[in-house]
Scaffold this active site. Sequence first.
Site, mmCIF file in Angstrom:
data_model
loop_
_atom_site.group_PDB
_atom_site.id
_atom_site.type_symbol
_atom_site.label_atom_id
_atom_site.label_comp_id
_atom_site.label_asym_id
_atom_site.label_seq_id
_atom_site.Cartn_x
_atom_site.Cartn_y
_atom_site.Cartn_z
ATOM 1 N N GLY A 1 -31.426 -2.335 -19.827
ATOM 2 C CA GLY A 1 -30.529 -1.710 -18.870
ATOM 3 C C GLY A 1 -30.163 -0.303 -19.263
ATOM 4 O O GLY A 1 -30.852 0.342 -20.045
ATOM 5 N N GLY A 2 -29.070 0.164 -18.704
ATOM 6 C CA GLY A 2 -28.634 1.519 -18.954
ATOM 7 C C GLY A 2 -28.220 1.730 -20.398
ATOM 8 O O GLY A 2 -28.365 2.809 -20.939
ATOM 9 N N ASP B 1 -18.671 -2.754 -12.801
ATOM 10 C CA ASP B 1 -20.100 -2.608 -12.485
ATOM 11 C C ASP B 1 -20.592 -3.880 -11.788
ATOM 12 O O ASP B 1 -21.598 -4.462 -12.174
ATOM 13 C CB ASP B 1 -20.906 -2.317 -13.754
ATOM 14 C CG ASP B 1 -22.273 -1.700 -13.442
ATOM 15 O OD1 ASP B 1 -22.479 -1.259 -12.282
ATOM 16 O OD2 ASP B 1 -23.131 -1.659 -14.341
HETATM 17 N N1 LIG Z 1 -27.174 -13.904 -21.040
HETATM 18 C C1 LIG Z 1 -28.237 -13.560 -20.337
HETATM 19 N N2 LIG Z 1 -29.127 -14.500 -19.957
HETATM 20 C C2 LIG Z 1 -30.216 -14.179 -19.234
HETATM 21 N N3 LIG Z 1 -30.500 -12.928 -18.832
HETATM 22 C C3 LIG Z 1 -29.650 -11.961 -19.186
HETATM 23 C C4 LIG Z 1 -28.479 -12.210 -19.950
HETATM 24 N N4 LIG Z 1 -27.846 -11.038 -20.128
HETATM 25 C C5 LIG Z 1 -28.584 -10.115 -19.513
HETATM 26 N N5 LIG Z 1 -29.664 -10.636 -18.918
HETATM 27 C C6 LIG Z 1 -30.707 -9.972 -18.134
HETATM 28 O O1 LIG Z 1 -30.846 -8.648 -18.563
HETATM 29 C C7 LIG Z 1 -30.492 -7.748 -17.508
HETATM 30 C C8 LIG Z 1 -29.735 -6.556 -18.061
HETATM 31 O O2 LIG Z 1 -28.593 -7.054 -18.760
HETATM 32 P P1 LIG Z 1 -27.230 -6.251 -18.800
HETATM 33 O O3 LIG Z 1 -26.794 -5.993 -17.415
HETATM 34 O O4 LIG Z 1 -26.302 -6.989 -19.679
HETATM 35 O O5 LIG Z 1 -27.736 -4.934 -19.507
HETATM 36 P P2 LIG Z 1 -27.383 -3.423 -19.231
HETATM 37 O O6 LIG Z 1 -28.090 -2.643 -20.245
HETATM 38 O O7 LIG Z 1 -25.920 -3.284 -19.215
HETATM 39 O O8 LIG Z 1 -28.024 -3.242 -17.810
HETATM 40 P P3 LIG Z 1 -27.654 -2.271 -16.599
HETATM 41 O O9 LIG Z 1 -27.254 -0.971 -17.141
HETATM 42 O O10 LIG Z 1 -28.881 -2.241 -15.787
HETATM 43 O O11 LIG Z 1 -26.541 -2.952 -15.846
HETATM 44 C C9 LIG Z 1 -29.680 -8.578 -16.515
HETATM 45 O O12 LIG Z 1 -29.802 -8.056 -15.205
HETATM 46 C C10 LIG Z 1 -30.297 -9.941 -16.665
HETATM 47 O O13 LIG Z 1 -31.449 -10.043 -15.866
HETATM 48 MG MG LIG Z 2 -26.212 -4.741 -16.193
#
Ligand SMILES: Nc1ncnc2c1ncn2[C@@H]1O[C@H](COP(=O)(O)OP(=O)(O)OP(=O)(O)O)[C@@H](O)[C@H]1O
Ligand SMILES: [Mg+2]
Length: 448
Positions: free
Chosen positions: A30-31, A141
């Site tokens: 993700g981001g 978010d």
């Molecule tokens: N506990 C989990 N179990 C299964 N999949 C997960 C889990 N946590 C995250 N993911 C997967 O990973 C993706 C990205 O996770 P997350 O949103 O926590 O990361 P991020 O870096 O904050 O992403 P973004 O900036 O795109 O929102 C989620 O959309 C989901 O598909």
């Molecule tokens: Mg996310």
Amino acid sequence: MSGGAEQADILSVLAVVKERWKVVKKIGGGGFGEIYEALDQLTRASVALKVESAQQPKQVLKMEVAVLKKLQGKDHVCRFVGCGRNDRFNYVVMELQGRNLADLRRSMTRGTFSISTTLRLGRQILEAIESIHSVGFLHRDIKPSNFAMGRFPSTCRTCYMLDFGLARQFTNSCQEVRPPRPVAGFRGTVRYASVNAHKNKEMGRHDDLWSLFYMLVEFLVGQLPWRKIKDKEHVGKLKETYDHRLMLKHLPAEFSVFLDHISSLDYFTKPDYQLLMSVFDNSMKTYNVVENDPYDWERTGTDGTLTINASATTPQHHTRLTPAHMAMANASLIPGDLLRENTDEVLQDEQLSDGENNPVPDRLPGSPVLPLRHQEADVWEELDRNRNRIRTAVWKYHFIHGAPRCWLTWQSLYHITRPRSKSEPTPLLHVIPTLPLPFLSLSIITID
Ligand SMILES: Nc1ncnc2c1ncn2[C@@H]1O[C@H](COP(=O)(O)OP(=O)(O)OP(=O)(O)O)[C@@H](O)[C@H]1O
Ligand SMILES: [Mg+2]
């Protein structure tokens, strides 16, 4: 991580973290972090391992851990397994869930969910939002990829809230609402952000609910009016002038109560979650939706088997403002230390150090890993490819018949194109929503 230049993953397959969690595969980037499926060698359970580079300027994992811990035991929240840091990265380990809602929606033939699925998801998401607000935090978010369905038979009908990296405490130690800052940097994801967030105002509980409202519209329609616009300011202006009541055409009639309520809220006012919940309950009655209906992705296939998808397989759509997105979207720069700004009281005790943060779980998940589904096609990419074909037809018409006779608004076009039933074939209309605005008027004439 997304948005920037191609970077090597922080972890590779088979790497072992803290001599306990062995990386199986990457499931998201993700981001602000990378998410891996890992095997807990102590319990043999599959877990999610979220890591963030120690070099990353915006450290958000500490917030993730603080909020996740505060929410333990609540519905719609992943079980916390452990956390820690080393010189290369910070990490948190939590219960592994199934596919996120963005993936699931895009895997639907029309890129939409039915009313039944939308209402039941909406209710769960509202419960999740109320839960995080009840512990004094905003999520900030709310978007489909930050919710995932469980992956075991016992959890696969529960929707889990993910990603607390942008959360912010809105109460002080006396549980009073903190004074809003006169100006706050933009947080969240452009597509689902409230008008308030676009104006860089301090976000409140109502802003999470506005994002839920946009999510529901997208679930039912397949897109939002600003889907193709990348520029944050442009999207903000469109949202500001947009008559949101037009969106009610696509929602059960009861949702005028939802829209009226969130429109009436300000930073200080506690939302009436029960009133909002009654909107879902009443709509479910109107549409004869019962809790036990299959979700759209569970519907029986031609071979009569129930399809339960266990893992995210389509590419992630990251709309959060990563540094690259920020440049593209002309967003305001995130000032100072994001973590410090968001945490204040709560995080002062929060430690990411190894050691006491990795409790041995008290129970082992009882179900086997479900089989992976094949790579899902992204319906929007497919539709975008079709766009060129439509364009040719449109221009031919334009040259033959001169200037367009009428301009259709997004919403009136949507009224026409919205699938009314699964059996209704609308192949050409189905393509139209992907056309840029200037083409909309022309394309409808072509069809007429
Ligand atoms: N506990 C989990 N179990 C299964 N999949 C997960 C889990 N946590 C995250 N993911 C997967 O990973 C993706 C990205 O996770 P997350 O949103 O926590 O990361 P991020 O870096 O904050 O992403 P973004 O900036 O795109 O929102 C989620 O959309 C989901 O598909
Ligand atoms: Mg996310």
